[in-house]
Motif scaffolding. Structure first.
Motif, short mmCIF file in Angstrom:
data_model
loop_
_atom_site.label_atom_id
_atom_site.label_comp_id
_atom_site.label_asym_id
_atom_site.label_seq_id
_atom_site.Cartn_x
_atom_site.Cartn_y
_atom_site.Cartn_z
N PRO A 114 -3.07 17.16 5.20
CA PRO A 114 -4.21 18.07 5.03
C PRO A 114 -4.18 18.76 3.67
CG PRO A 114 -3.30 18.28 7.23
CD PRO A 114 -2.36 17.38 6.47
N GLY A 115 -5.34 18.80 3.01
CA GLY A 115 -5.44 19.40 1.70
C GLY A 115 -5.31 18.42 0.55
N ASP A 116 -4.84 17.19 0.82
CA ASP A 116 -4.74 16.18 -0.23
C ASP A 116 -6.14 15.78 -0.71
OD1 ASP A 116 -2.01 16.11 -0.25
OD2 ASP A 116 -1.82 14.28 0.95
N THR A 117 -6.17 15.23 -1.92
CA THR A 117 -7.43 14.80 -2.52
C THR A 117 -7.61 13.29 -2.40
OG1 THR A 117 -7.44 16.61 -4.12
CG2 THR A 117 -8.75 14.67 -4.69
N VAL A 118 -8.80 12.87 -2.01
CA VAL A 118 -9.16 11.46 -1.98
C VAL A 118 -10.47 11.28 -2.75
CG1 VAL A 118 -7.96 10.93 0.16
CG2 VAL A 118 -10.33 11.71 0.26
N ILE A 119 -10.61 10.12 -3.37
CA ILE A 119 -11.81 9.81 -4.14
C ILE A 119 -12.63 8.80 -3.36
CG2 ILE A 119 -12.69 8.90 -6.33
CD1 ILE A 119 -9.94 9.67 -7.55
N LEU A 120 -13.86 9.18 -3.02
CA LEU A 120 -14.72 8.33 -2.20
C LEU A 120 -15.99 7.99 -2.96
CD1 LEU A 120 -14.50 10.14 1.27
CD2 LEU A 120 -12.99 8.38 0.32
N PRO A 121 -16.41 6.71 -2.90
CA PRO A 121 -17.66 6.34 -3.58
C PRO A 121 -18.86 6.94 -2.87
CG PRO A 121 -16.88 4.53 -2.22
CD PRO A 121 -15.82 5.59 -2.17
N GLU A 122 -19.94 7.07 -3.60
CA GLU A 122 -21.18 7.59 -3.03
C GLU A 122 -22.35 7.02 -3.82
OE1 GLU A 122 -23.19 11.87 -3.05
OE2 GLU A 122 -21.25 11.90 -2.00
N PRO A 123 -23.31 6.35 -3.15
CA PRO A 123 -23.46 6.20 -1.70
C PRO A 123 -22.45 5.21 -1.12
CG PRO A 123 -25.16 4.94 -2.84
CD PRO A 123 -24.42 5.72 -3.90
N LEU A 137 -9.09 16.68 4.42
CA LEU A 137 -8.83 16.31 3.03
C LEU A 137 -9.90 16.86 2.09
CD1 LEU A 137 -7.81 12.59 3.62
CD2 LEU A 137 -6.36 14.64 3.62
N GLU A 138 -9.52 17.00 0.83
CA GLU A 138 -10.46 17.37 -0.22
C GLU A 138 -11.08 16.09 -0.77
OE1 GLU A 138 -10.35 18.97 -4.82
OE2 GLU A 138 -8.89 19.79 -3.40
N ILE A 139 -12.39 16.04 -0.83
CA ILE A 139 -13.10 14.82 -1.25
C ILE A 139 -13.67 15.02 -2.65
CG2 ILE A 139 -15.04 13.29 -0.78
CD1 ILE A 139 -14.74 14.12 2.19
N HIS A 140 -13.35 14.07 -3.52
CA HIS A 140 -14.01 14.03 -4.83
C HIS A 140 -14.94 12.82 -4.83
CE1 HIS A 140 -14.61 14.64 -9.14
NE2 HIS A 140 -14.64 13.32 -9.21
N PRO A 141 -16.25 13.02 -4.95
CA PRO A 141 -17.17 11.88 -4.93
C PRO A 141 -17.17 11.13 -6.25
CG PRO A 141 -18.40 13.91 -5.19
CD PRO A 141 -16.96 14.31 -5.00
N LEU A 142 -17.11 9.81 -6.16
CA LEU A 142 -17.29 8.94 -7.32
C LEU A 142 -18.70 8.39 -7.21
CD1 LEU A 142 -16.25 7.40 -9.80
CD2 LEU A 142 -15.35 5.65 -8.23
N VAL A 143 -19.62 8.97 -7.96
CA VAL A 143 -21.04 8.64 -7.83
C VAL A 143 -21.31 7.28 -8.47
CG1 VAL A 143 -23.39 9.32 -8.39
CG2 VAL A 143 -21.71 11.06 -7.74
N LEU A 144 -21.91 6.40 -7.69
CA LEU A 144 -22.31 5.07 -8.16
C LEU A 144 -23.80 5.13 -8.51
CD1 LEU A 144 -20.57 3.00 -5.35
CD2 LEU A 144 -19.59 3.79 -7.50
N ARG A 145 -24.16 4.55 -9.65
CA ARG A 145 -25.53 4.69 -10.14
C ARG A 145 -26.20 3.33 -10.34
NH1 ARG A 145 -22.43 8.55 -12.78
NH2 ARG A 145 -23.11 10.70 -12.40
N THR A 155 -13.99 6.40 -15.69
CA THR A 155 -13.89 7.39 -16.75
C THR A 155 -14.54 8.71 -16.35
OG1 THR A 155 -15.91 6.47 -17.74
CG2 THR A 155 -13.78 5.67 -18.60
N GLU A 156 -15.37 8.70 -15.31
CA GLU A 156 -16.01 9.93 -14.86
C GLU A 156 -15.12 10.75 -13.93
OE1 GLU A 156 -19.85 9.15 -13.24
OE2 GLU A 156 -20.71 8.61 -15.20
N ILE A 157 -13.96 10.20 -13.55
CA ILE A 157 -13.04 10.95 -12.70
C ILE A 157 -12.23 11.89 -13.59
CG2 ILE A 157 -11.09 10.80 -11.10
CD1 ILE A 157 -12.06 7.97 -10.39
N PRO A 158 -12.32 13.19 -13.39
CA PRO A 158 -11.55 14.13 -14.23
C PRO A 158 -10.05 13.86 -14.15
CG PRO A 158 -13.20 15.30 -12.93
CD PRO A 158 -13.16 13.89 -12.41
N ASP A 159 -9.36 14.12 -15.24
CA ASP A 159 -7.92 13.84 -15.29
C ASP A 159 -7.16 14.58 -14.20
OD1 ASP A 159 -8.27 12.18 -17.45
OD2 ASP A 159 -7.73 13.69 -18.95
N ASP A 160 -7.53 15.83 -13.94
CA ASP A 160 -6.79 16.59 -12.93
C ASP A 160 -7.00 16.01 -11.54
OD1 ASP A 160 -9.51 17.60 -13.14
OD2 ASP A 160 -8.91 19.18 -11.75
#
Length: 388
Positions: A114-123, A137-145, A155-160
């Motif tokens: 719990p609290g870990d970060t995962v990167i999920l595509p969207e949509p 979990l903490e979700i960071h969206p990776l927006v697909l365009r 490259t749009e994923i922040p380094d942190d």
């Protein structure tokens, strides 16, 4: 209060496909002739020899006991042979799954705290997000365009975020867009994951349903076995959605963790189902090629009808979906509700796949050509009347 739901359920939206099913049933009860282009389940019959194998084995009372958690030796061998034949790689191990949806959801509990970060595509398929939320979990969206062909821009994923992320989920060919990736795209993903010590969870549900190039497995790439876990299902290409048969292969530590958590969620797949899957994997290459051709013809039919109604679109490179933008990025949920309630045509609102899907609708190629034509005629009239 007895039976009070868990607070974690408040954090997830109602499941969109259950809501659509209820609305579809209500519309049919009012006398509407329903054409369902919202469901992703294929309409073509399963591989004949696999069905015959299932029927024979299911008639044997000896096959109704518990099966091995690892699946049958023949199933394990069939999976390895299938990978070697299609992708020139032989996975070291396999975890059988009762549907890939459950396995893809339980990976969060197997590999994250719990609290870990995962990167999920969207949509993306909505269960990714809901399962991550339920796991805390903490979700960071990776927006697909669309202007990038719905491909990931790492490259749009922040380094942190990259440095603290545990998992990166990807799915190509994609649900809902039908987009595909090139081998070079995946090579870049593997290199990025290795650099940042992130595990790729690759949902390859549609891997053989590709129209414009060769199918890809991420596990066939150099270095991927150290950073990727791949999921495959017999639901889509093999027409066996109701059998709930799938498997995962890949990075050994992650596979062991998934295997351990699966021990507490299932008691082994039905033995005759494993036998049928082995036959399909061994003998189904020509059968799958025929299904790809069915979907390819439907893709061309739909593309032509969309051109005729002036609906700008991109033809999918794989899977079984068109992802269509509404004029003026209109209200996709309202559009789909009214289309179903007045015309009997089911589409899926793009917002169900995340905020990046708002203003879009998904059309599935999972009905025969005649029904597709009728549905598109109804949609054209609906759009004309509503200026959509």
């Amino acid at each position: 209060m007895a039976g009070k739901p868990s607070r974690r359920l408040d954090a997830v939206e109602p499941y969109i496909f259950a809501e659509i099913a209820a609305r579809r049933t209500a519309a049919a009860a009012r006398g509407l002739e329903i054409i369902d282009l919202g469901r992703g389940g294929p309409d073509y019959p399963p591989h004949l020899e696999a069905m015959e194998e299932l029927a024979v084995e299911a008639a044997d009372p000896a096959n109704y006991g518990y099966t091995s958690y690892a699946g049958s030796p023949d199933f394990q061998r069939a999976v390895a042979d299938w990978y070697e034949r299609h992708f020139a790689v032989r996975p070291a191990g396999t975890v059988p799954l009762s549907g890939s949806k459950g396995g893809l959801s339980r990976v969060f509990m197997a590999l994250c705290d719990p609290g870990d970060t995962v990167i999920l595509p969207e949509p993306a398929f909505p269960s990714y997000r809901s399962a991550a939320v339920l796991a805390g979990l903490e979700i960071h969206p990776l927006v697909l365009r669309p202007q990038n062909g719905w491909r990931p821009l790492l490259t749009e994923i922040p380094d942190d975020v990259a440095e603290r992320a545990r998992l990166l989920y990807l799915n190509y060919p994609t649900n809902p867009t039908g987009a595909t990736v090139e081998r070079g795209d995946l090579e870049g993903v593997v290199a990025w994951a290795a650099e940042h010590d992130v595990l790729i969870v690759y949902d390859n549900a549609y891997n053989l349903l590709v129209f414009d190039g060769p199918p890809l497995s991420i596990l066939s790439l150099p270095g991927a076995a150290e950073v990727a876990l791949e999921f495959h299902t017999l639901s889509k290409a093999y027409g066996m959605a109701g059998l709930r048969a799938a498997y995962a292969c890949g990075q050994s530590t992650a596979l062991d963790a998934l295997r351990k958590i699966e021990l507490y969620h299932q008691a082994g797949l039905f033995g005759p189902a494993l036998d049928a899957c082995s036959v399909a994997l061994d003998q189904g290459d020509d059968y799958v090629a025929g299904n790809v051709e069915i979907l390819r013809r439907r893709r061309e039919l739909v593309s032509g009808r969309l051109d005729a109604m002036g609906w700008e679109h991109t033809s999918p490179g794989g899977a079984a979906y068109f992802f269509l933008r509404l004029d003026g990025d209109g209200d996709d949920s309202a559009f789909c509700r009214e289309l179903l309630d007045t015309r009997g045509v089911v589409l899926t609102p793009g917002s169900a796949f995340g905020a990046a899907g708002a203003g879009w609708v998904r059309l599935a190629l999972t009905r025969p050509a005649a029904e597709l034509e009728t549905a598109l005629e109804r949609i054209a009239r609906f759009r004309d009347e509503h200026g959509a």
